[in-house]
Write an enzyme that holds these catalytic residues in place. Structure first.
Site, PDB file in Angstrom:
ATOM      1  CB  CYS A  91      -0.969  -0.038   1.181  1.00 39.93           C
ATOM      2  SG  CYS A  91      -2.404   1.038   0.999  1.00 39.93           S
TER       3      CYS A  91
ATOM      4  CG  HIS B  97      -3.165  -3.836   3.468  1.00 37.59           C
ATOM      5  ND1 HIS B  97      -2.219  -3.112   4.170  1.00 37.59           N
ATOM      6  CD2 HIS B  97      -3.886  -2.922   2.767  1.00 37.59           C
ATOM      7  CE1 HIS B  97      -2.366  -1.820   3.918  1.00 37.59           C
ATOM      8  NE2 HIS B  97      -3.378  -1.679   3.069  1.00 37.59           N
TER       9      HIS B  97
ATOM     10  CD  GLU C  40      -0.298  -5.682   5.797  1.00 37.61           C
ATOM     11  OE1 GLU C  40      -0.745  -4.510   5.848  1.00 37.61           O
ATOM     12  OE2 GLU C  40       0.039  -6.238   4.728  1.00 37.61           O
TER      13      GLU C  40
END
Length: 227
Positions: free
Chosen positions: A86, A194, A196
């Protein structure tokens, strides 16, 4: 393998990244503040999402000049895996580690939801644990995720198989629905979704964990010594 999570003023996904590595992957990880000048001792570099320096001027434009970026560039040139997610992707673009640029989303609205991606290339440090063409679900959260480049760069990205993730559906206007690209050497990855935030079922998807597992596995294989 030891990871560094780079923290800029305005980063807000650094703890998510730290959790994904420490608890999801079970690997060693430390935060590294933006005014440090060395990444010695780290094997993988992670630039998290957020709004570095308030996204003033352009997303990632000021963070690109942080002291730590000299060390990030050196790590990339040395062949170490560098992942920007991002805002981290935006910083890598501004730093010239990846080609192209980001524009405001088509429709000028912030997008925050899980999206479906297609894995386009599994022959990278970041994607070897996936199957080619595999459909995965990863969340996005961005207002400036509309990837743009000229026709020459676009042709090179496609021909060199540097496009590793592509949106199944067009969500933000990105050229060729590009969600993530690598450099020509394949050791620098920038992506808007994302991973994560997709490392455990509690979060709705575990599809992002394979990305971090790929990094760790490839590092271990490249550092195995035989007697």
């Amino acid at each position: 393998m030891k990871f560094a999570v780079i923290v800029f003023p305005g980063s807000n996904c650094d703890s998510d990244m730290y959790h994904a590595i420490k608890d999801g992957l079970g690997a060693d990880v430390e935060y590294v503040w933006h005014d440090e000048t060395s990444l010695d001792g780290f094997d993988g570099i992670l630039l998290p999402g957020g709004f570095s320096y308030g996204d003033y001027l352009r997303s990632g434009a000021i963070a690109r000049f942080s002291k730590i970026m000299g060390a990030v560039i050196e790590a990339a040139q040395a062949g170490k895996p560098v992942l920007g997610v991002c805002n981290g992707f935006q910083i890598l673009l501004e730093a010239g580690l990846l080609p192209g640029a980001m524009k405001r989303n088509e429709g000028l609205k912030f997008i925050c939801r899980p999206v479906d991606l297609k894995v386009e290339n599994t022959n990278t440090l970041f994607t070897s644990s996936y199957e080619e063409g595999e459909k995965i679900t990863i969340p996005v959260a961005h207002g400036e995720g509309n990837y743009e480049c000229d026709e020459t760069i676009l042709s090179e990205l496609e021909e060199n198989k540097q496009v590793v993730f592509r949106y199944v559906d067009s969500i933000n206007g990105s050229r060729n629905q590009i969600a993530g690209i690598t450099n020509k050497q394949g050791n620098v990855l920038g992506m808007m979704p994302h991973p994560e935030r997709a490392v455990e079922s509690l979060l709705g998807s575990e599809d992002g964990l394979k990305l971090f597992q790929s990094i760790l596995r490839n590092w271990r294989e490249s550092h195995v010594t035989t007697a």
